[in-house]
Design a protein around this motif. Structure first.
Motif, PDB file in Angstrom:
ATOM      1  N   GLU A 186       4.719   7.426  -3.089  1.00 20.95           N
ATOM      2  CA  GLU A 186       4.067   7.281  -2.830  1.00 20.95           C
ATOM      3  C   GLU A 186       2.836   7.944  -4.094  1.00 20.95           C
ATOM      4  OE1 GLU A 186       3.465   7.053   2.226  1.00 20.95           O
ATOM      5  OE2 GLU A 186       3.414   8.341   1.548  1.00 20.95           O
ATOM      6  N   THR A 232      10.024  15.494  -4.247  1.00 15.93           N
ATOM      7  CA  THR A 232      10.661  15.937  -3.223  1.00 15.93           C
ATOM      8  C   THR A 232       9.119  15.920  -2.540  1.00 15.93           C
ATOM      9  OG1 THR A 232       9.636  18.257  -3.584  1.00 15.93           O
ATOM     10  CG2 THR A 232      12.097  17.754  -3.123  1.00 15.93           C
ATOM     11  N   PRO A 233       9.063  15.424  -1.559  1.00 18.45           N
ATOM     12  CA  PRO A 233       7.121  14.877  -0.605  1.00 18.45           C
ATOM     13  C   PRO A 233       6.856  15.946  -1.266  1.00 18.45           C
ATOM     14  CG  PRO A 233       9.031  14.255   0.980  1.00 18.45           C
ATOM     15  CD  PRO A 233       9.589  15.146  -0.191  1.00 18.45           C
ATOM     16  N   LEU A 268       3.046  15.059   4.422  1.00 19.57           N
ATOM     17  CA  LEU A 268       4.364  15.507   3.255  1.00 19.57           C
ATOM     18  C   LEU A 268       3.802  13.631   2.569  1.00 19.57           C
ATOM     19  CD1 LEU A 268       6.732  17.752   4.179  1.00 19.57           C
ATOM     20  CD2 LEU A 268       4.234  17.994   2.634  1.00 19.57           C
ATOM     21  N   HIS A 269       3.251  13.598   1.549  1.00 19.43           N
ATOM     22  CA  HIS A 269       3.932  12.274   1.077  1.00 19.43           C
ATOM     23  C   HIS A 269       4.597  11.942   0.533  1.00 19.43           C
ATOM     24  CE1 HIS A 269      -0.352  12.041   1.050  1.00 19.43           C
ATOM     25  NE2 HIS A 269      -0.803  12.716   1.473  1.00 19.43           N
ATOM     26  N   SER A 270       5.394  10.831   0.199  1.00 11.07           N
ATOM     27  CA  SER A 270       6.858  10.715  -0.242  1.00 11.07           C
ATOM     28  C   SER A 270       6.672  10.483  -2.087  1.00 11.07           C
ATOM     29  CB  SER A 270       7.319   9.158  -0.112  1.00 11.07           C
ATOM     30  OG  SER A 270       6.557   8.371  -0.272  1.00 11.07           O
TER      31      SER A 270
END
Length: 532
Positions: free
Chosen positions: A35, A76-77, A30-32
């Motif tokens: 990011e 959200t991620p 999961l990417h922040s």
């Protein structure tokens, strides 16, 4: 020296395995939000830097708002694939069909790839058509060919309607055209399904045929097995293995000659082995077989110049007065090929397109050197950079602050001496895109043909394509692809952003497909007969 070589090879293999593992971890996590916002900015910056007509259909204020809204909405991620489904509609607001993004897929090791080296996935060879919210299987190879004409009720646990409605939100046509969507997603259903679901070991497809419903599991098969259509072919293969005939010198020579002629024949017509069909076909149809029918599935592979020369020589020698050019489901390709083809339809000098607007004096370098290019291609580009740069600088010119690239097709050309002077019908639909739409514009603007079918998916006034550039977003690894040249047609109309229209609109129905009718060709043949 031998030990050093082994150590070097081992280090490459280890590095490669490590790189694959790192990449797969990157696209699976999961990417922040930070990011993902960086990736949104990266995508928009690429468009602003390289797309020559970014705000042609959507004003800058609206485009800025869409990209900013997406960034603000990311709280959200998200995984790379979930982020792709949010980013694609925003990139699609450019309203240019050649601008696209693709989600990243898991990379496989050399050992894993080797397991599939001699196998073929039958799903890849299937062709579909979407009509009246129904997906039909129109072509397939091997045992799956028995299913041609069947309705697709479901793919895994989704109906075709659900899937196609989703895919239509992830792509764009040129301008405001609507005919491309269901048509292209239907005809390229396998491509979109695999693009949005990644690599599949198998796919469960539920078919409906008359009153029966059944599910078929589509698997990877050995390439040889995938080609077998019946028990007879298997038996014949067995006989061939048992009977080993020693050929004479003359027989071997005849065999080589036949093979050479076959390769030449396939090259002219652009043979597509995976689908066992030709890109270009020519035939004589009609009650008296004096109507020339030319079907062009794309302007890309093979040796088209020989094909057109041979076809129009036949038309001329037979005194054919009526011709059908079928550009339905033709997604485009080479400008040089359509330039060559159009030369057979005119008796006067012509120009196909205007010089192309670009954003840099060296447009080829961004295409060759980008973060999706293979290492060897980057290396070649660096080695030949002086030649590429010199060529590009000679081909480009800045006029009133805008850079233009002079294509071969933007020069005036002479008609082919073998040009056709009879009645011409052109078949088009929403899948007629890019180069096939540009050819349609030229024929339409010069009143060379009667158009039958549906409006093209490609815009009348041109498209942004020519040279294509790839770019991988830094965090999600989503790949964006965009054209670098504005391919402007020589003839323009207002309003901009719509396709080439037809003189006779005909939309195929489910009943047509069930009865195996081609209503567009039927109408043309009836029109020819009524005007005799």
């Amino acid at each position: 020296m031998h030990i050093k070589s082994l150590l070097f090879i081992a280090s490459i293999i280890f590095t490669s395995c490590s790189s694959i593992k790192k990449y797969n971890e990157q696209i699976s996590k999961l990417h922040s939000p930070q990011e993902l916002r960086e990736d949104v900015d990266a995508a928009y910056n690429q468009l602003k830097k390289y797309h020559p007509r970014l705000y042609q259909y959507t004003p800058k204020e609206q485009m800025d708002f869409k990209f900013d809204s997406l960034k603000n909405a990311i709280k959200t991620p998200l995984s790379s694939r979930d982020f792709y489904e949010k980013l694609a509609p925003v990139v699609g607001s450019v309203r240019q069909g050649h601008v696209s993004i693709s989600p990243p897929n898991i990379k496989r090791s050399r050992k894993e790839r080797k397991n599939y080296k001699d196998k073929a996935f039958a799903f890849n060879t299937m062709d579909f058509e979407y009509l009246e919210n129904t997906l039909w299987l129109t072509n397939a190879k091997g045992k799956e060919s028995l299913l041609i004409g069947s309705e697709v009720a479901a793919v895994e646990d989704k109906t075709p309607k659900e899937l196609i409605e989703k895919y239509n939100t992830l792509i764009a046509s040129d301008g405001f055209n609507k005919t491309l969507f269901d048509g292209i997603v239907g005809s390229r259903f396998t491509r979109y399904y695999l693009k949005n679901n990644g690599f599949q070991d198998s796919i469960h497809v539920t078919f409906k045929n008359t009153d029966s419903i059944f599910t078929r599991t589509i698997l990877w098969k050995k390439k040889k097995d995938a080609k077998e259509n019946s028990k007879d072919s298997i038996a014949n293969d067995s006989i061939d293995k048992l009977v080993v005939k020693k050929l004479t010198k003359e027989e071997r020579k005849a065999e080589r000659t036949a093979e050479r002629l076959k390769r030449k024949y396939n090259s002219k017509r652009g043979y597509i082995e995976s689908k066992n069909e030709y890109t270009r076909t020519f035939d004589l149809i009609g009650a008296d077989s004096l109507v020339a029918y030319m079907k062009i599935r794309g302007f890309s592979n093979g040796n088209p110049e020989d094909f057109y020369a041979e076809s129009f020589k036949t038309i001329d020698s037979l005194g054919v007065k009526t011709m059908i050019l079928d550009l339905r489901n033709n997604g485009g390709g080479s400008l040089d090929e359509i330039d060559n083809l159009y030369s057979y339809f005119t008796e006067t000098p012509y120009t196909l397109v205007e010089p192309s607007e670009v954003t840099t004096r060296i447009p080829f370098l961004p295409s060759f050197v980008n973060n999706t290019s293979p290492v060897f291609l980057k290396g070649l580009a660096i080695v030949f950079a002086p030649v590429i740069i010199t060529h590009n600088l000679l081909k480009t010119k800045k006029i009133d602050g805008t850079i233009y690239y002079r294509l071969k097709s933007s020069k005036e050309h002479k008609p082919n001496p073998q040009n056709y002077k009879g009645k011409l019908y052109v078949l088009i639909n929403g899948n007629s895109f890019s180069a096939s739409s540009i050819l349609s514009t030229q024929l339409k603007a010069t009143n060379k043909a009667t158009f039958v079918g549906q409006e093209t998916g490609g815009a009348y006034n041109g498209t942004v394509a020519g040279i294509m550039k790839g770019y991988e977003l830094p965090n999600s690894k989503i790949v964006m692809r965009l054209g670098l040249m504005q391919i402007e047609t020589f003839y323009n109309v207002e309003p901009d952003g719509f396709g080439v229209t037809v003189d006779k609109e005909i939309i195929p129905t489910r009943a047509d497909r069930e009865a195996k009718r081609d209503p567009e060709i039927d109408w043309i043949l009836n029109d020819i007969k009524s005007n005799e």
